[in-house]
Structures are given as C-alpha cells and as structure tokens.
Design an enzyme around this catalytic site. Structure first.
Site, short mmCIF file in Angstrom:
data_model
loop_
_atom_site.label_atom_id
_atom_site.label_comp_id
_atom_site.label_asym_id
_atom_site.label_seq_id
_atom_site.Cartn_x
_atom_site.Cartn_y
_atom_site.Cartn_z
N ASP A 1 -17.78 66.44 47.80
CA ASP A 1 -18.08 67.36 46.70
C ASP A 1 -18.62 68.63 47.34
OD1 ASP A 1 -17.54 65.68 44.43
OD2 ASP A 1 -19.34 64.54 44.96
N ASP B 1 -13.29 56.82 36.35
CA ASP B 1 -14.72 56.59 36.61
C ASP B 1 -15.14 55.39 35.78
OD1 ASP B 1 -14.79 58.79 38.23
OD2 ASP B 1 -15.64 60.14 36.74
#
Lengths: 203, 257
Positions: free
Chosen positions: B130, B11
């Site tokens: 997600d 990330d």
C-alpha cells in the site's frame, strides 16, 4: 480408480479436488500396491527436480512407476511431467524416470521473467487424446525449467521467448508442463479426457 | 505470450465478503465461496482472498473459506491478510491457496519474504504494497491497512522485495483506492520500470476504459478490482471483451465442459 502419487512434493490436494469435482474417483497414495492396482496414475509435483527425485527414491516407488506407466494411462503434471524425461539440470544433474527421451533445462528467456507464471496459449503440434475437444486454449503455467525433447513426443507447445514443451505424449505416458487442475474449464476438460482413457473412469 | 490477467479481490471478515471504501465504511456483500465461483464462471484468471478478520476464531473460519473454494474453483487462488510466519504460509498453502500475499508483516520483517521463497518457491510469494504519494515522483509505503506511514521509499522497497525473492508485487495506490477514477498510472509506471518481477495493478478501477489504459500505459501484467466486480458495475467477461477488442491478449471463454 486413479492413484495420485503422494511423495511429499506439494499441490496434490488441488489435483484431488479437481478429480472430485468432475466425479472421478481417485486416491492419494504412496503405496506400491495401490499404484499397481490403480487404473490410471497421476504424478503431481511442485519444487525442485533433484529434491523430487530424492523423495521418489526414498519412497521406493521408482521401479514401480517405470513399470506401471507403460501399462496404463499415466499423467505427469508440472514437475511430475519433467520427471518423465532422462535428466534434469536444476541446480545439479539428476536422473529422471527416462519414460520419454529428453532433458529438462533452465529456459533462456532474454528480457522476459522467470519463473514463467501465468496463462499462456497452447500451440498444437499433433493429435493427442488429452486434447480432444480442446483447441489452442490458454492454460496456467508456473515453471522455470522446460523439457527439450523430440517434436515427435510433443502434443503442444507454448511460446515464451521461443517454443516451449507444454504437453507430451508417448504411448500411455502423458505429461503437462502446465497445471490442468488450475486451468479452469479447459484443464477440467483435459482431466476428463484422461479419466476417459482410464478403465472405469469415464465421466 | 502471456495473457494479461483480470483478478477480482474478495475482502473477507468472519467468513463474509466485505468491501471497504478507502479502508473504512465496510459493507457486507455475500458468501465468499459463491462469489469466487461466480467470478470463476465470468472468466477470472485468479482470485484473491484477503482476510481482514482480527480474531483467532475468525482465522479458522477464513481458512475453511479457502478450503471450500479450492474444491470448486480451479484457477489460482491467492490468499492474504494476517500472514506473519512461515507456518502461516504453510497452513494457508495447505488450505488450498496457490500463492500467499504478505503485506505489513513483510515490511516489519523482510526476512519472511526470503524464508517463504526459499521454502515454498518464489512463485507462491506475492508481496502486497500500500503506497501513497508524498511529493513529485515520490511515494512511501504504508502498513496496517494504509494507516501507518513507514517512511520507506516505495522504489527502494520494490528493489529490496525483488532481491529477497518475491515472485510478484501487488501494488495498491492509497490515493486511487475507492475513488473509481482509474489506476494510479504514474506510480505503477515507476514501479514497473524499477523491477522485472510481475506487477499487479490495484486501486482505482471504476470504468471499463481503466483496464485497457493500465495495460497500454504501464508494464502491469494484471489488474485487480474489488467493489467494481462485487456490485456488478462491471463483470470480468465485459472487461476481457474490451481488452480483446483492443488487441490486449487475454484468456477468453472456453465452453468445452
């Protein structure tokens, strides 16, 4: 100097990046004179067969490629490898470069998925200078169509719902269905081997 | 036969690698290009960069990270975060990505999957999801970093994604993410049974044993982890050695260069 033929068919930067990384000089080009003057040639390619053939025709390079490929080390990668054959059958029938006998057809894979994407293991069929120092290693594939040709021209297969042509060689012409530039250290070694065959390209 | 893939995820915010726990409590852990090169040395089969930068300036810095990584890492790179249009996909691929991962924007505008697949090929369109369990054998899709429930059934979404031409699904379990208690086997199994496109398992890896477990119990073709690898609790080669021992096919180290 290796000429990387830029005919608008994708992923040329990763091939250039890989050659830069191993210290081999190369240039991206769509010029006939650069291809004639180069010591070795790489034909990359991502996309569909007929589209790529059209782009090559538009670039006016087909005759030059056919003539030069038999005079100096020439490596087709992925779609660039498929273009080496007589004909492709992606969406429609289209003529390839005819440098190696055979046709490129959609793989029948049964339960498995297409495209064939991922790391698959090479199965050596016969000796090839590109494979020096490399055994039955994993390399990275992304394709749905595969070449059907004489085993005499196949240096290595891989297994994906049957034997698939992975690496071909006839004279000065080489073709990798997988992406050496995305196959980690194995792929870099293969590109080094190719550069080693090119005049002034030893690493 | 294809090798199962081990994929470290980085990330990135403002050009630095960060890792959140359940999407909050973000810590910086280093230079993304160096991290990617290290994962490459460890035998990562693919590397994922996820841009969590909000600003326009940050986007440019992020694409520089992709560009610099592509000059020294020669395994496939997948890039996600902030991709909203076909032009964003093109720009990301040109920076050196091999695949893009679209998530929230794909839910808001599913046509993006189809347009991306038609123009650049299915092989470079990965859809990130997600999802969170809401009832027995029922999950819904969340967007915006797991904050907004779209009340969209996970299995319906997976089938739609496949029809639109996605080449791959990266399935992150919000329930498992950050817990280190193992991948969400039940959810992964449900998704793998509903689709024929490759599924990457994400969220929950905390121990060596979790990797063979996910490949033995589900049809996942790859496993992704972030903090586990960042903080060196495990290395990619340790994971692969274990999988190899369990007769799960993996790409093993090559010392020929």
């Amino acid at each position: 100097m290796i000429a990387i033929i830029d005919y608008g068919a994708g992923n040329i930067f990763s091939v250039k990046n890989a050659l830069d990384y191993i210290g081999v000089s190369s240039q991206l080009t769509d010029k006939r004179s650069d291809i004639i003057n180069a010591d070795g040639i790489i034909l990359p390619g991502v996309g569909a067969f007929p589209h790529a053939v059209n782009m090559l025709e538009k670039s006016g390079l087909i005759d030059t490629i056919k003539e030069q490929a038999v005079q100096k080390p020439f490596l087709g990668i992925c779609l660039g490898m498929q273009l080496l054959f007589d004909k492709g059958y992606e969406f429609e029938e289209a003529d390839g470069l005819g440098l190696i006998g055979g046709n490129v057809k959609l793989m029948e894979v049964g339960e498995l998925t297409l495209p064939h994407i991922g790391w698959n293991k090479l199965e050596i069929n016969h000796d090839c200078p590109l494979m020096h120092g490399i055994g039955e290693e994993y390399v990275y594939f992304v394709h749905s169509y595969a070449a059907e040709c004489s085993p005499d021209d196949v240096a290595a297969y891989c297994d994906y719902a049957g034997k698939r042509t992975a690496l071909v060689n006839r004279g000065t012409v080489y073709g990798a269905q997988f992406h050496p530039e995305k196959s980690g250290a194995v792929g870099l070694k293969m590109l080094k081997n190719f550069a080693g065959m090119v005049k002034g390209g030893q690493v | 036969m294809l090798a199962k893939r081990i994929i470290p995820c980085l990330d990135v915010r403002d050009g630095k690698v960060v890792k959140g726990v359940n999407f909050t409590g973000i810590k910086e852990v280093g230079d993304p290009v160096e991290c990617a090169a290290e994962y490459n040395r460890q035998g990562a089969d693919e590397i994922v960069f996820y841009d969590i930068t909000a600003s326009f300036e940050g986007r440019g810095v992020f694409l520089d990270v992709v560009r610099n990584t592509a000059k020294q890492v020669f395994v496939p790179l997948t890039v996600g975060g902030g991709i909203k249009t076909v032009d964003d996909i093109r720009e990301t691929l040109r920076a050196g990505a091999d695949k893009v991962s679209v998530n929230s924007q794909a839910v808001k505008n599913p046509q993006l999957i189809k347009d991306g697949a038609d123009i650049f090929g299915s092989q470079c369109i990965c859809v990130g999801i997600d999802a969170k369990k809401i009832a027995d054998k029922k999950w819904t899709v969340f967007i915006n970093g797991g904050r907004v429930d779209m009340e969209l059934d996970l299995i319906d979404w997976v089938k739609q994604i496949e029809q639109l031409g996605a080449g791959e699904i990266c399935l992150n379990s919000i329930d498992a993410d950050g817990t280190k208690a193992g991948f969400d086997i039940e959810m992964l199994e449900a998704v793998c049974n509903a689709t024929s496109i490759p599924v990457i398992a994400s969220g929950g890896a905390g121990q060596l044993e979790h990797f063979p477990e996910v490949f033995e119990k589900t049809g996942a073709t790859a496993a992704l982890a972030a903090s586990l690898f960042h903080f060196r609790e495990l290395t990619v080669d340790e994971v692969k050695a274990e999988l190899n021992k369990r007769n799960i096919p993996v790409r093993t180290a090559f010392g020929g260069i």
